[in-house]
Design a protein around this motif. Structure first.
Motif, PDB file in Angstrom:
ATOM      1  N   ASN A   1       0.459  -1.277   0.141  1.00 40.64           N
ATOM      2  CA  ASN A   1      -0.004   0.191   0.025  1.00 40.64           C
ATOM      3  C   ASN A   1       0.800   1.297   0.218  1.00 40.64           C
ATOM      4  O   ASN A   1       0.121   2.267   0.042  1.00 40.64           O
ATOM      5  CB  ASN A   1      -0.940  -0.036   1.158  1.00 40.64           C
ATOM      6  N   ASN A   2       1.992   1.208  -0.421  1.00 44.85           N
ATOM      7  CA  ASN A   2       2.856   2.442  -0.298  1.00 44.85           C
ATOM      8  C   ASN A   2       4.402   2.289  -1.064  1.00 44.85           C
ATOM      9  O   ASN A   2       4.647   1.092  -1.248  1.00 44.85           O
ATOM     10  CB  ASN A   2       3.106   3.280   0.999  1.00 44.85           C
TER      11      ASN A   2
ATOM     12  N   LYS B   1       7.340   3.080  -0.384  1.00 45.13           N
ATOM     13  CA  LYS B   1       8.552   2.708   0.630  1.00 45.13           C
ATOM     14  C   LYS B   1       8.352   1.221   0.639  1.00 45.13           C
ATOM     15  O   LYS B   1       9.238   0.343   0.496  1.00 45.13           O
ATOM     16  CB  LYS B   1       8.398   3.242   1.852  1.00 45.13           C
ATOM     17  N   ASN B   2       7.088   0.529   0.809  1.00 45.02           N
ATOM     18  CA  ASN B   2       6.850  -0.898   1.011  1.00 45.02           C
ATOM     19  C   ASN B   2       7.288  -1.744  -0.051  1.00 45.02           C
ATOM     20  O   ASN B   2       7.838  -2.722  -0.139  1.00 45.02           O
ATOM     21  CB  ASN B   2       5.450  -1.258   1.364  1.00 45.02           C
ATOM     22  N   LEU B   3       6.984  -1.104  -1.276  1.00 45.77           N
ATOM     23  CA  LEU B   3       7.086  -1.733  -2.689  1.00 45.77           C
ATOM     24  C   LEU B   3       8.618  -1.678  -2.877  1.00 45.77           C
ATOM     25  O   LEU B   3       9.125  -2.909  -3.246  1.00 45.77           O
ATOM     26  CB  LEU B   3       6.202  -0.829  -3.804  1.00 45.77           C
ATOM     27  N   LEU B   4       9.222  -0.743  -2.534  1.00 49.76           N
ATOM     28  CA  LEU B   4      10.746  -0.712  -2.789  1.00 49.76           C
ATOM     29  C   LEU B   4      11.589  -1.582  -1.786  1.00 49.76           C
ATOM     30  O   LEU B   4      12.500  -1.915  -2.233  1.00 49.76           O
ATOM     31  CB  LEU B   4      11.276   0.914  -2.906  1.00 49.76           C
ATOM     32  N   SER B   5      10.986  -1.793  -0.624  1.00 49.62           N
ATOM     33  CA  SER B   5      11.435  -2.554   0.306  1.00 49.62           C
ATOM     34  C   SER B   5      11.595  -4.136  -0.089  1.00 49.62           C
ATOM     35  O   SER B   5      12.478  -4.973   0.007  1.00 49.62           O
ATOM     36  CB  SER B   5      10.742  -2.405   1.703  1.00 49.62           C
ATOM     37  N   GLU B   6      10.462  -4.434  -0.996  1.00 53.33           N
ATOM     38  CA  GLU B   6      10.195  -5.683  -1.233  1.00 53.33           C
ATOM     39  C   GLU B   6      10.858  -5.889  -2.597  1.00 53.33           C
ATOM     40  O   GLU B   6      11.330  -7.141  -2.693  1.00 53.33           O
ATOM     41  CB  GLU B   6       8.925  -6.134  -1.225  1.00 53.33           C
ATOM     42  N   TYR B   7      10.754  -5.123  -3.539  1.00 55.74           N
ATOM     43  CA  TYR B   7      11.145  -5.409  -4.943  1.00 55.74           C
ATOM     44  C   TYR B   7      11.931  -4.217  -5.503  1.00 55.74           C
ATOM     45  O   TYR B   7      12.013  -3.141  -5.099  1.00 55.74           O
ATOM     46  CB  TYR B   7      10.167  -5.547  -5.756  1.00 55.74           C
TER      47      TYR B   7
ATOM     48  N   ASN C   1      -6.588  11.427   5.471  1.00 58.96           N
ATOM     49  CA  ASN C   1      -5.767  10.357   5.969  1.00 58.96           C
ATOM     50  C   ASN C   1      -4.745   9.639   4.846  1.00 58.96           C
ATOM     51  O   ASN C   1      -3.749   9.199   5.196  1.00 58.96           O
ATOM     52  CB  ASN C   1      -6.507   9.333   6.696  1.00 58.96           C
ATOM     53  N   LYS C   2      -5.582   9.474   3.817  1.00 61.83           N
ATOM     54  CA  LYS C   2      -4.809   8.612   2.743  1.00 61.83           C
ATOM     55  C   LYS C   2      -4.932   9.152   1.501  1.00 61.83           C
ATOM     56  O   LYS C   2      -5.780  10.134   1.116  1.00 61.83           O
ATOM     57  CB  LYS C   2      -5.424   7.208   2.674  1.00 61.83           C
ATOM     58  N   LEU C   3      -3.806   8.983   0.585  1.00 63.92           N
ATOM     59  CA  LEU C   3      -3.787   9.276  -0.706  1.00 63.92           C
ATOM     60  C   LEU C   3      -4.275   8.273  -1.515  1.00 63.92           C
ATOM     61  O   LEU C   3      -3.178   6.921  -1.637  1.00 63.92           O
ATOM     62  CB  LEU C   3      -2.521   9.909  -1.191  1.00 63.92           C
ATOM     63  N   HIS C   4      -4.966   7.963  -2.312  1.00 64.28           N
ATOM     64  CA  HIS C   4      -5.570   6.992  -3.095  1.00 64.28           C
ATOM     65  C   HIS C   4      -5.280   7.288  -4.581  1.00 64.28           C
ATOM     66  O   HIS C   4      -5.761   8.273  -5.124  1.00 64.28           O
ATOM     67  CB  HIS C   4      -7.097   6.396  -3.062  1.00 64.28           C
ATOM     68  N   ILE C   5      -4.267   6.325  -5.111  1.00 64.99           N
ATOM     69  CA  ILE C   5      -3.876   6.874  -6.527  1.00 64.99           C
ATOM     70  C   ILE C   5      -4.307   5.853  -7.456  1.00 64.99           C
ATOM     71  O   ILE C   5      -3.794   5.551  -8.825  1.00 64.99           O
ATOM     72  CB  ILE C   5      -2.267   6.872  -6.800  1.00 64.99           C
ATOM     73  N   ASP C   6      -5.160   4.860  -7.115  1.00 65.01           N
ATOM     74  CA  ASP C   6      -5.851   3.812  -7.767  1.00 65.01           C
ATOM     75  C   ASP C   6      -4.667   2.805  -7.856  1.00 65.01           C
ATOM     76  O   ASP C   6      -3.503   2.685  -7.182  1.00 65.01           O
ATOM     77  CB  ASP C   6      -6.073   4.242  -9.188  1.00 65.01           C
ATOM     78  N   PHE C   7      -4.862   1.781  -8.763  1.00 65.16           N
ATOM     79  CA  PHE C   7      -4.108   0.791  -8.495  1.00 65.16           C
ATOM     80  C   PHE C   7      -2.931   0.627  -9.727  1.00 65.16           C
ATOM     81  O   PHE C   7      -2.955   1.421 -10.640  1.00 65.16           O
ATOM     82  CB  PHE C   7      -4.874  -0.518  -9.079  1.00 65.16           C
ATOM     83  N   ILE C   8      -1.855   0.024  -9.123  1.00 66.13           N
ATOM     84  CA  ILE C   8      -0.774  -0.099 -10.451  1.00 66.13           C
ATOM     85  C   ILE C   8      -0.789  -1.591 -10.613  1.00 66.13           C
ATOM     86  O   ILE C   8      -1.143  -2.523  -9.755  1.00 66.13           O
ATOM     87  CB  ILE C   8       0.527   0.619  -9.812  1.00 66.13           C
TER      88      ILE C   8
ATOM     89  N   GLN D   1       2.934   3.562 -14.400  1.00 66.18           N
ATOM     90  CA  GLN D   1       4.378   4.288 -14.278  1.00 66.18           C
ATOM     91  C   GLN D   1       4.138   5.876 -13.760  1.00 66.18           C
ATOM     92  O   GLN D   1       5.145   6.137 -13.243  1.00 66.18           O
ATOM     93  CB  GLN D   1       4.674   4.032 -15.724  1.00 66.18           C
ATOM     94  N   GLN D   2       3.208   6.362 -14.524  1.00 66.29           N
ATOM     95  CA  GLN D   2       3.419   7.750 -14.312  1.00 66.29           C
ATOM     96  C   GLN D   2       2.796   8.084 -12.767  1.00 66.29           C
ATOM     97  O   GLN D   2       3.690   9.127 -12.033  1.00 66.29           O
ATOM     98  CB  GLN D   2       1.987   8.539 -15.139  1.00 66.29           C
ATOM     99  N   ARG D   3       2.197   7.490 -12.065  1.00 58.17           N
ATOM    100  CA  ARG D   3       1.856   7.623 -10.751  1.00 58.17           C
ATOM    101  C   ARG D   3       2.807   7.305  -9.780  1.00 58.17           C
ATOM    102  O   ARG D   3       3.407   8.073  -8.882  1.00 58.17           O
ATOM    103  CB  ARG D   3       0.674   6.733 -10.155  1.00 58.17           C
ATOM    104  N   VAL D   4       3.485   6.037 -10.104  1.00 59.75           N
ATOM    105  CA  VAL D   4       4.637   5.657  -9.383  1.00 59.75           C
ATOM    106  C   VAL D   4       5.863   6.506  -9.434  1.00 59.75           C
ATOM    107  O   VAL D   4       6.710   6.922  -8.509  1.00 59.75           O
ATOM    108  CB  VAL D   4       4.826   4.191  -9.767  1.00 59.75           C
ATOM    109  N   THR D   5       6.304   7.110 -10.742  1.00 58.58           N
ATOM    110  CA  THR D   5       7.472   7.938 -10.940  1.00 58.58           C
ATOM    111  C   THR D   5       7.132   9.295 -10.049  1.00 58.58           C
ATOM    112  O   THR D   5       8.030  10.013  -9.678  1.00 58.58           O
ATOM    113  CB  THR D   5       7.375   8.278 -12.287  1.00 58.58           C
ATOM    114  N   THR D   6       5.891   9.759 -10.183  1.00 62.28           N
ATOM    115  CA  THR D   6       5.374  11.128  -9.488  1.00 62.28           C
ATOM    116  C   THR D   6       5.878  10.820  -8.056  1.00 62.28           C
ATOM    117  O   THR D   6       6.112  11.727  -7.288  1.00 62.28           O
ATOM    118  CB  THR D   6       4.023  11.317  -9.565  1.00 62.28           C
TER     119      THR D   6
END
Length: 104
Positions: free
Chosen positions: A4-5, A7-13, A51-58, A73-78
């Motif tokens: 869900n964020n 930092k967690n994505l980059l911590s795993e992969y 409380n949260k920023l929902h950017i839709d699914f990747i 890609q656009q959302r994750v790069t931002t």
């Protein structure tokens, strides 16, 4: 996988944007309303108004220890750029540098 964020994505992969993805175009004149809404939502979260920023699914797939982006890609790069800017502005870049290097 449900992460869900960023930092967690980059911590795993390692996050990989394949060459076939279109160029990063956030801020394109034809997308000004979308960009302004996205920034407003970011500032609402940072200001404590939401409380949260929902950017839709990747979407993507796993290959070895890489998450290959198919959509988002656009959302994750931002988000990556925002992490870079915020940590640099707070003189705390060394604490995020290793994670941000897992994005290519």
């Amino acid at each position: 996988m449900n992460i869900n964020n960023l930092k967690n994505l980059l911590s795993e992969y390692n996050v990989v944007i394949p060459i076939l993805q279109r160029d990063y175009v956030q801020g394109k004149k034809s997308k000004i309303i979308i960009a302004k809404d996205f920034l407003k939502n970011i500032f609402d979260v940072l200001g404590g108004n939401k409380n949260k920023l929902h950017i839709d699914f990747i979407y993507g797939y796993l290959e070895d220890n890489n998450f290959i982006l198919i959509d988002g890609q656009q959302r994750v790069t931002t988000l990556w750029l925002l992490y870079l800017i915020i940590y640099k502005m707070n003189n705390d870049f060394d604490n995020i540098k290793k994670l941000l290097s897992k994005f290519s």
